[in-house]
Write an enzyme that holds these catalytic residues in place. Structure first.
Site, mmCIF file in Angstrom:
data_model
loop_
_atom_site.group_PDB
_atom_site.id
_atom_site.type_symbol
_atom_site.label_atom_id
_atom_site.label_comp_id
_atom_site.label_asym_id
_atom_site.label_seq_id
_atom_site.Cartn_x
_atom_site.Cartn_y
_atom_site.Cartn_z
ATOM 1 N N HIS A 88 28.877 41.590 34.302
ATOM 2 C CA HIS A 88 28.829 42.320 35.569
ATOM 3 C C HIS A 88 27.562 43.149 35.681
ATOM 4 C CE1 HIS A 88 32.695 41.492 37.403
ATOM 5 N NE2 HIS A 88 33.274 41.663 36.220
ATOM 6 N N HIS A 127 38.228 44.046 36.230
ATOM 7 C CA HIS A 127 38.629 44.924 35.131
ATOM 8 C C HIS A 127 38.431 46.396 35.523
ATOM 9 C CE1 HIS A 127 38.597 41.375 32.537
ATOM 10 N NE2 HIS A 127 39.177 42.104 31.604
#
Length: 172
Positions: free
Chosen positions: A148, A109
């Site tokens: 993440h 992303h």
């Protein structure tokens, strides 16, 4: 030894940021993350191609080439590093979304967002601050959502910037 310390710092920073989402719905954070899913990039490219004659077509071709390069590099890196996601490895954290794949390094992303931000800022410099702020928020959202580590986000940023710079060098 230095890598171990870097990993400890990365994990510590992850916990500090992720704890900000404790006992929260995170609707805005989730919405921000979803703007990085890829659909928005395609819509922006098509709109510019259709309505902005000066740079729109070259913007679209540059973005398409950049994403065509970024995706395989991203997948190869994920499978080389095979870093487990924090939500699969750590305890005492808050997970607000199901990750799209098994590994966390680099953040896809974030890579895609920084790639788009760089290309937008190249062709439309007046929108650079907005584009880079948005890309930063997407990266931060991935940490806040629990999928993440900060280093994954930095690696994604580096990947996106590198691919965007290379693509502009080839086409623009």
């Amino acid at each position: 030894m230095r890598l171990k310390r870097l990993g400890e710092y990365d994990t510590d920073l992850f916990y500090r940021l992720n704890r900000l989402t404790a006992n929260r719905q995170c609707r805005r954070v989730l919405w921000m993350s979803k703007t990085g899913d890829g659909y928005l990039y395609f819509v922006i490219g098509l709109l510019l191609w259709g309505f902005e004659r000066e740079h729109g077509e070259l913007f679209l071709y540059t973005a398409l080439m950049a994403y065509a390069l970024e995706l395989p590099v991203y997948l190869v890196l994920k499978n080389i590093f095979k870093r487990p996601r924090p939500c699969d490895l750590l305890s005492n954290m808050f997970v607000h979304v199901t990750p799209s794949d098994k590994f966390s390094l680099p953040s896809g992303h974030t890579a895609a967002a920084w790639l788009m931000a760089y290309i937008v800022s190249y062709f439309y410099p007046d929108f650079a601050l907005l584009a880079y702020s948005w890309a930063t928020l997407i990266g931060l959202s991935r940490i806040l959502l629990g999928v993440h580590y900060p280093f994954d986000v930095l690696a994604g940023m580096a990947l996106g910037l590198t691919i965007a710079y290379s693509s502009i060098g080839l086409l623009a």
